[in-house]
Design a protein around this motif. Structure first.
Motif, PDB file in Angstrom:
ATOM      1  N   ASP A 124      -5.298   6.592  -7.941  1.00 42.32           N
ATOM      2  CA  ASP A 124      -4.179   7.539  -7.995  1.00 42.32           C
ATOM      3  C   ASP A 124      -2.916   6.805  -7.548  1.00 42.32           C
ATOM      4  N   GLN A 125      -2.143   6.325  -8.496  1.00 43.45           N
ATOM      5  CA  GLN A 125      -0.997   5.477  -8.180  1.00 43.45           C
ATOM      6  C   GLN A 125       0.082   6.213  -7.401  1.00 43.45           C
ATOM      7  N   ALA A 126       0.267   7.494  -7.687  1.00 35.09           N
ATOM      8  CA  ALA A 126       1.278   8.261  -6.959  1.00 35.09           C
ATOM      9  C   ALA A 126       0.906   8.363  -5.485  1.00 35.09           C
ATOM     10  N   ASN A 127      -0.348   8.672  -5.220  1.00 36.05           N
ATOM     11  CA  ASN A 127      -0.797   8.754  -3.830  1.00 36.05           C
ATOM     12  C   ASN A 127      -0.716   7.390  -3.151  1.00 36.05           C
ATOM     13  N   GLN A 128      -1.081   6.344  -3.869  1.00 39.15           N
ATOM     14  CA  GLN A 128      -1.019   4.999  -3.306  1.00 39.15           C
ATOM     15  C   GLN A 128       0.411   4.608  -2.960  1.00 39.15           C
ATOM     16  N   ARG A 129       1.358   5.065  -3.763  1.00 44.20           N
ATOM     17  CA  ARG A 129       2.758   4.749  -3.490  1.00 44.20           C
ATOM     18  C   ARG A 129       3.238   5.445  -2.218  1.00 44.20           C
ATOM     19  N   GLN A 132       1.788   3.575   0.603  1.00 41.80           N
ATOM     20  CA  GLN A 132       2.470   2.293   0.783  1.00 41.80           C
ATOM     21  C   GLN A 132       3.794   2.471   1.517  1.00 41.80           C
ATOM     22  N   LEU A 133       4.491   3.555   1.228  1.00 47.83           N
ATOM     23  CA  LEU A 133       5.733   3.840   1.947  1.00 47.83           C
ATOM     24  C   LEU A 133       5.461   3.971   3.441  1.00 47.83           C
ATOM     25  N   LEU A 134       4.415   4.681   3.783  1.00 52.32           N
ATOM     26  CA  LEU A 134       4.068   4.857   5.192  1.00 52.32           C
ATOM     27  C   LEU A 134       3.621   3.536   5.815  1.00 52.32           C
ATOM     28  N   ARG A 135       2.847   2.772   5.058  1.00 55.06           N
ATOM     29  CA  ARG A 135       2.387   1.469   5.556  1.00 55.06           C
ATOM     30  C   ARG A 135       3.575   0.535   5.802  1.00 55.06           C
ATOM     31  N   ASP A 136       4.524   0.537   4.873  1.00 55.07           N
ATOM     32  CA  ASP A 136       5.729  -0.283   5.039  1.00 55.07           C
ATOM     33  C   ASP A 136       6.519   0.171   6.262  1.00 55.07           C
ATOM     34  N   GLY A 137       6.554   1.483   6.472  1.00 55.71           N
ATOM     35  CA  GLY A 137       7.270   2.010   7.627  1.00 55.71           C
ATOM     36  C   GLY A 137       6.693   1.526   8.940  1.00 55.71           C
TER      37      GLY A 137
END
Length: 202
Positions: A124-129, A132-137
């Motif tokens: 699920d690319q939308a969920n992964q994105r 990823q935003l949270l991981r980057d944060g």
């Protein structure tokens, strides 16, 4: 899957969402779902192995829809803090427009046994994105170093509850209240120094 089969699959999913949102887990059954969809119950098992499989499909669908709404609103050229604010505001609008989806998410995740059995859809690319935003944060020392699922909880659940209050008339001023809720959420998820900097700029 043929087009007509895909349409039946979608009808069953939407029927399951409605039944779960209105009757809760205790009142959820494949019999009710099939009746709501206008499809013989025996045909339901062509698309879903059993009740648990149907509930898992419902969970994956509503999380995907929420993730798509968020990612469509993100501008990756902006700062992570700004993307988080955009996410909160998008989730608010999503909750107002899709109250049954929101109810379903909360119903499934509030049941401990059910929560442990649920898995997000692979690929699920939308969920992964969103993840990823949270991981980057966290990696960039914007967000507190806690589990990403906790961050997602803080970014969604207060907004869901606030939107429900607006719809029921408990809260009168949606936009002003949303600003307050946003500030509370940012205080919870941002590192203190980042929060103070963000607060000073607003």
């Amino acid at each position: 899957m043929k087009i007509k089969d895909a349409q039946k699959h979608d009808r069953l999913l939407q029927a399951a969402i409605h039944v779960l949102a209105t009757a809760g887990l205790a009142g959820f059954s494949t019999t009710k779902v099939a009746k709501q969809a206008g499809i013989p119950q025996s045909n339901l098992y062509i698309y879903f192995k059993n009740k648990q499989d149907l509930l898992s499909a419902v969970f994956q669908f509503v999380i995907h829809e929420e993730s798509v709404a968020v990612t469509d609103a993100l501008d990756e050229t902006t700062a992570i803090v700004d993307q988080l604010v955009a996410s909160i505001h998008t989730i608010y609008r999503y909750a107002l427009s899709q109250p049954e989806y929101v109810t379903v998410v909360q119903t499934l995740l509030d049941d401990g046994q059910m929560k442990r059995s649920l898995q997000l859809k692979a690929g699920d690319q939308a969920n992964q994105r969103v993840q990823q935003l949270l991981r980057d944060g966290v990696d960039q020392r914007v967000l507190r170093p806690i589990n990403l699922n906790l961050h997602r909880y803080f970014l969604t659940r207060p907004v869901f509850n606030f939107a429900a209050g607006v719809q029921s008339g408990v809260y009168q001023n949606g936009e002003q209240g949303l600003a307050t809720v946003t500030t509370m959420i940012m205080a919870a998820v941002l590192l203190p120094t980042v929060y103070q900097s963000w607060l000073g700029g607003n």
